[in-house]
Design a protein around this motif. Structure first.
Motif, mmCIF file in Angstrom:
data_model
loop_
_atom_site.group_PDB
_atom_site.id
_atom_site.type_symbol
_atom_site.label_atom_id
_atom_site.label_comp_id
_atom_site.label_asym_id
_atom_site.label_seq_id
_atom_site.Cartn_x
_atom_site.Cartn_y
_atom_site.Cartn_z
ATOM 1 N N HIS A 1 51.984 44.033 19.384
ATOM 2 C CA HIS A 1 51.006 42.959 19.179
ATOM 3 C C HIS A 1 50.098 42.776 20.390
ATOM 4 O O HIS A 1 48.895 42.558 20.251
ATOM 5 C CB HIS A 1 51.757 41.659 18.894
ATOM 6 N N SER A 2 50.696 42.878 21.591
ATOM 7 C CA SER A 2 49.961 42.534 22.803
ATOM 8 C C SER A 2 50.501 43.305 23.993
ATOM 9 O O SER A 2 51.553 43.942 23.923
ATOM 10 C CB SER A 2 50.048 41.027 23.073
ATOM 11 N N MET A 3 49.763 43.230 25.088
ATOM 12 C CA MET A 3 50.141 43.877 26.333
ATOM 13 C C MET A 3 49.903 42.915 27.481
ATOM 14 O O MET A 3 49.104 41.979 27.369
ATOM 15 C CB MET A 3 49.296 45.139 26.563
ATOM 16 N N HIS A 4 50.624 43.105 28.559
ATOM 17 C CA HIS A 4 50.244 42.466 29.815
ATOM 18 C C HIS A 4 50.726 43.341 30.954
ATOM 19 O O HIS A 4 51.386 44.358 30.736
ATOM 20 C CB HIS A 4 50.705 41.012 29.900
ATOM 21 N N VAL A 5 50.335 42.978 32.160
ATOM 22 C CA VAL A 5 50.580 43.842 33.314
ATOM 23 C C VAL A 5 51.216 43.027 34.431
ATOM 24 O O VAL A 5 51.273 41.800 34.377
ATOM 25 C CB VAL A 5 49.267 44.477 33.819
ATOM 26 N N LEU A 6 51.681 43.734 35.445
ATOM 27 C CA LEU A 6 52.144 43.060 36.657
ATOM 28 C C LEU A 6 50.895 42.563 37.373
ATOM 29 O O LEU A 6 50.254 43.286 38.129
ATOM 30 C CB LEU A 6 52.947 44.032 37.524
ATOM 31 N N ASN A 7 50.560 41.310 37.117
ATOM 32 C CA ASN A 7 49.181 40.860 37.325
ATOM 33 C C ASN A 7 48.699 40.925 38.768
ATOM 34 O O ASN A 7 47.510 41.087 39.023
ATOM 35 C CB ASN A 7 49.008 39.446 36.786
ATOM 36 N N THR A 8 49.594 40.773 39.729
ATOM 37 C CA THR A 8 49.131 40.745 41.116
ATOM 38 C C THR A 8 48.596 42.091 41.590
ATOM 39 O O THR A 8 47.992 42.173 42.663
ATOM 40 C CB THR A 8 50.266 40.303 42.055
ATOM 41 N N GLN A 9 48.802 43.155 40.787
ATOM 42 C CA GLN A 9 48.330 44.473 41.195
ATOM 43 C C GLN A 9 46.808 44.593 41.139
ATOM 44 O O GLN A 9 46.225 45.351 41.904
ATOM 45 C CB GLN A 9 48.985 45.551 40.327
ATOM 46 N N PHE A 10 46.161 43.864 40.209
ATOM 47 C CA PHE A 10 44.686 43.931 40.187
ATOM 48 C C PHE A 10 44.013 42.719 39.550
ATOM 49 O O PHE A 10 42.812 42.515 39.739
ATOM 50 C CB PHE A 10 44.202 45.204 39.473
ATOM 51 N N GLU A 11 44.731 41.876 38.818
ATOM 52 C CA GLU A 11 44.058 40.778 38.128
ATOM 53 C C GLU A 11 43.366 39.793 39.072
ATOM 54 O O GLU A 11 42.205 39.415 38.817
ATOM 55 C CB GLU A 11 45.038 40.048 37.209
ATOM 56 N N PRO A 12 43.982 39.342 40.156
ATOM 57 C CA PRO A 12 43.268 38.412 41.045
ATOM 58 C C PRO A 12 41.998 39.007 41.620
ATOM 59 O O PRO A 12 41.009 38.295 41.847
ATOM 60 C CB PRO A 12 44.293 38.114 42.144
ATOM 61 N N GLN A 13 42.005 40.326 41.838
ATOM 62 C CA GLN A 13 40.849 40.988 42.441
ATOM 63 C C GLN A 13 39.652 41.074 41.486
ATOM 64 O O GLN A 13 38.527 41.325 41.920
ATOM 65 C CB GLN A 13 41.244 42.381 42.931
ATOM 66 N N LEU A 14 39.888 40.847 40.194
ATOM 67 C CA LEU A 14 38.783 40.821 39.234
ATOM 68 C C LEU A 14 37.831 39.665 39.518
ATOM 69 O O LEU A 14 36.681 39.679 39.079
ATOM 70 C CB LEU A 14 39.324 40.707 37.808
ATOM 71 N N PHE A 15 38.310 38.663 40.255
ATOM 72 C CA PHE A 15 37.507 37.476 40.582
ATOM 73 C C PHE A 15 36.894 37.575 41.986
ATOM 74 O O PHE A 15 36.239 36.638 42.431
ATOM 75 C CB PHE A 15 38.384 36.224 40.502
ATOM 76 N N SER A 16 37.113 38.683 42.664
ATOM 77 C CA SER A 16 36.661 38.825 44.044
ATOM 78 C C SER A 16 35.136 38.837 44.148
ATOM 79 O O SER A 16 34.436 39.340 43.272
ATOM 80 C CB SER A 16 37.223 40.117 44.644
ATOM 81 N N SER A 17 34.646 38.310 45.258
ATOM 82 C CA SER A 17 33.206 38.346 45.529
ATOM 83 C C SER A 17 32.796 39.658 46.202
ATOM 84 O O SER A 17 31.602 39.928 46.355
ATOM 85 C CB SER A 17 32.806 37.164 46.422
ATOM 86 N N HIS A 18 33.774 40.464 46.588
ATOM 87 C CA HIS A 18 33.487 41.733 47.257
ATOM 88 C C HIS A 18 33.248 42.810 46.196
ATOM 89 O O HIS A 18 34.145 43.099 45.387
ATOM 90 C CB HIS A 18 34.653 42.128 48.153
ATOM 91 N N PRO A 19 32.065 43.420 46.156
ATOM 92 C CA PRO A 19 31.725 44.370 45.092
ATOM 93 C C PRO A 19 32.712 45.528 44.957
ATOM 94 O O PRO A 19 33.092 45.899 43.839
ATOM 95 C CB PRO A 19 30.337 44.873 45.494
ATOM 96 N N ARG A 20 33.142 46.088 46.084
ATOM 97 C CA ARG A 20 34.040 47.237 45.999
ATOM 98 C C ARG A 20 35.418 46.824 45.470
ATOM 99 O O ARG A 20 36.028 47.541 44.661
ATOM 100 C CB ARG A 20 34.178 47.897 47.371
ATOM 101 N N VAL A 21 35.892 45.676 45.914
ATOM 102 C CA VAL A 21 37.188 45.180 45.447
ATOM 103 C C VAL A 21 37.141 44.939 43.941
ATOM 104 O O VAL A 21 38.044 45.330 43.194
ATOM 105 C CB VAL A 21 37.579 43.888 46.188
ATOM 106 N N ARG A 22 36.072 44.275 43.479
ATOM 107 C CA ARG A 22 35.924 43.996 42.048
ATOM 108 C C ARG A 22 35.815 45.281 41.250
ATOM 109 O O ARG A 22 36.429 45.428 40.180
ATOM 110 C CB ARG A 22 34.707 43.117 41.788
ATOM 111 N N ALA A 23 35.048 46.219 41.726
ATOM 112 C CA ALA A 23 34.849 47.479 41.003
ATOM 113 C C ALA A 23 36.173 48.223 40.843
ATOM 114 O O ALA A 23 36.478 48.758 39.767
ATOM 115 C CB ALA A 23 33.831 48.353 41.727
ATOM 116 N N ASP A 24 36.956 48.270 41.907
ATOM 117 C CA ASP A 24 38.258 48.932 41.821
ATOM 118 C C ASP A 24 39.170 48.204 40.835
ATOM 119 O O ASP A 24 39.912 48.836 40.059
ATOM 120 C CB ASP A 24 38.923 48.987 43.191
ATOM 121 N N ALA A 25 39.146 46.876 40.858
ATOM 122 C CA ALA A 25 39.990 46.104 39.948
ATOM 123 C C ALA A 25 39.598 46.349 38.494
ATOM 124 O O ALA A 25 40.469 46.521 37.626
ATOM 125 C CB ALA A 25 39.891 44.618 40.283
ATOM 126 N N PHE A 26 38.320 46.380 38.219
ATOM 127 C CA PHE A 26 37.868 46.646 36.846
ATOM 128 C C PHE A 26 38.210 48.074 36.420
ATOM 129 O O PHE A 26 38.458 48.333 35.235
ATOM 130 C CB PHE A 26 36.377 46.374 36.699
#
Length: 269
Positions: free
Chosen positions: A59-84
């Motif tokens: 039905h659904s999936m989730h991940v070990l969120n601290t590996q990249f989810e917080p970085q999706l909100f980063s203001s640093h372009p490279r950090v965000r790009a890697d997270a996405f």
């Protein structure tokens, strides 16, 4: 409503490629897959799992969120790009398994001062969440924000603020996390009413220790009635930790307990 199990309940007992065949063998029909490592992110791993999942519907999936989810909100372009980039890989695995929903924690409130939310910038958070939601939708999954006491949705009011900026956002009610947040789960349910994709359920004993549904004192009839009143008809997914039960067959016994309640109240189907 239907019953099912999150493979998070088997974390530390079975690898994911072993977890779904185990659930299938127990006769459990619905699951959420908890991807736990970077090596598990990607369509290839999802395809490998799909070949052995049997009759289990993911039905659904989730991940070990601290590996990249917080970085999706980063203001640093490279950090965000890697997270996405990692989000893209993870979603590929979920889609290979047929998952339609992505259980999301988002930011991590690691510092104690962040728990209060006094400095939350809902405008910025909402803008980022909308981008993440659109990214998931373009890949065939719906973003679902879960109430988690140490993450973005750590208290009532956050979901209401986020759904205004993110109209397609769904919710995941976790009764365990509501208890840890020291707020009634009913408050979270009311806030997510009409948008709940699935529910993470567990029980609790007289000492406050987590256990499988049917082994403790949690008022499941009340939960089911309130979910029905909130027009919810999705999966109830058991999510406990590896030390919260004995034999793995107990997961099926717990599903059967819930199934009997659903039948009793005319909510099965």
């Amino acid at each position: 409503m239907q019953t099912g199990v999150s493979t998070a309940s088997l974390f530390g007992r079975k690898n994911n490629e072993e977890a779904l065949p185990l659930l299938d063998g127990l006769g459990i029909k619905t699951a959420e897959v908890f991807f736990t490592s970077f090596s598990e992110y990607g369509a290839g791993f999802g395809q490998k799992m799909a070949k052995t999942k049997g009759q289990v519907c993911v039905h659904s999936m989730h991940v070990l969120n601290t590996q990249f989810e917080p970085q999706l909100f980063s203001s640093h372009p490279r950090v965000r790009a890697d997270a996405f980039s990692w989000l893209d890989k993870a979603l590929g695995g979920g889609r290979a398994l047929g998952a339609e929903y992505y259980t999301f924690h988002g930011t991590a409130r690691i510092k104690r001062a962040a728990r209060s939310g006094d400095k939350d910038d809902f405008a910025a958070l909402g803008k980022s969440l909308r981008e993440i939601s659109d990214f998931c939708a373009a890949r065939g999954l719906t973003l679902c924000l879960e109430n988690v006491e140490w993450a973005l949705y750590n208290r009532p009011g956050v979901f209401a603020a986020m759904k205004g900026a993110c109209p397609d956002l769904k919710g995941v009610l976790d009764v365990k996390q509501a208890r840890l947040s020291r707020r009634p789960w009913q408050m979270y349910l009311k806030e997510m009413e009409g948008r709940i994709a699935h529910v993470h359920i567990s029980d609790v004993d007289e000492r406050g220790k987590i256990c499988l549904p049917g082994r403790g004192i949690f008022d499941f009839p009340d939960l089911l009635r309130r979910l029905a009143d909130a027009r919810f008809d999705g999966p109830l997914l058991i999510e406990v930790y590896k030390g919260d039960y004995g034999k793995e067959e107990e997961l099926k016994e717990s599903c059967d307990f819930l199934g009997e309640l659903l039948y009793k109240y005319g909510l099965d189907g």
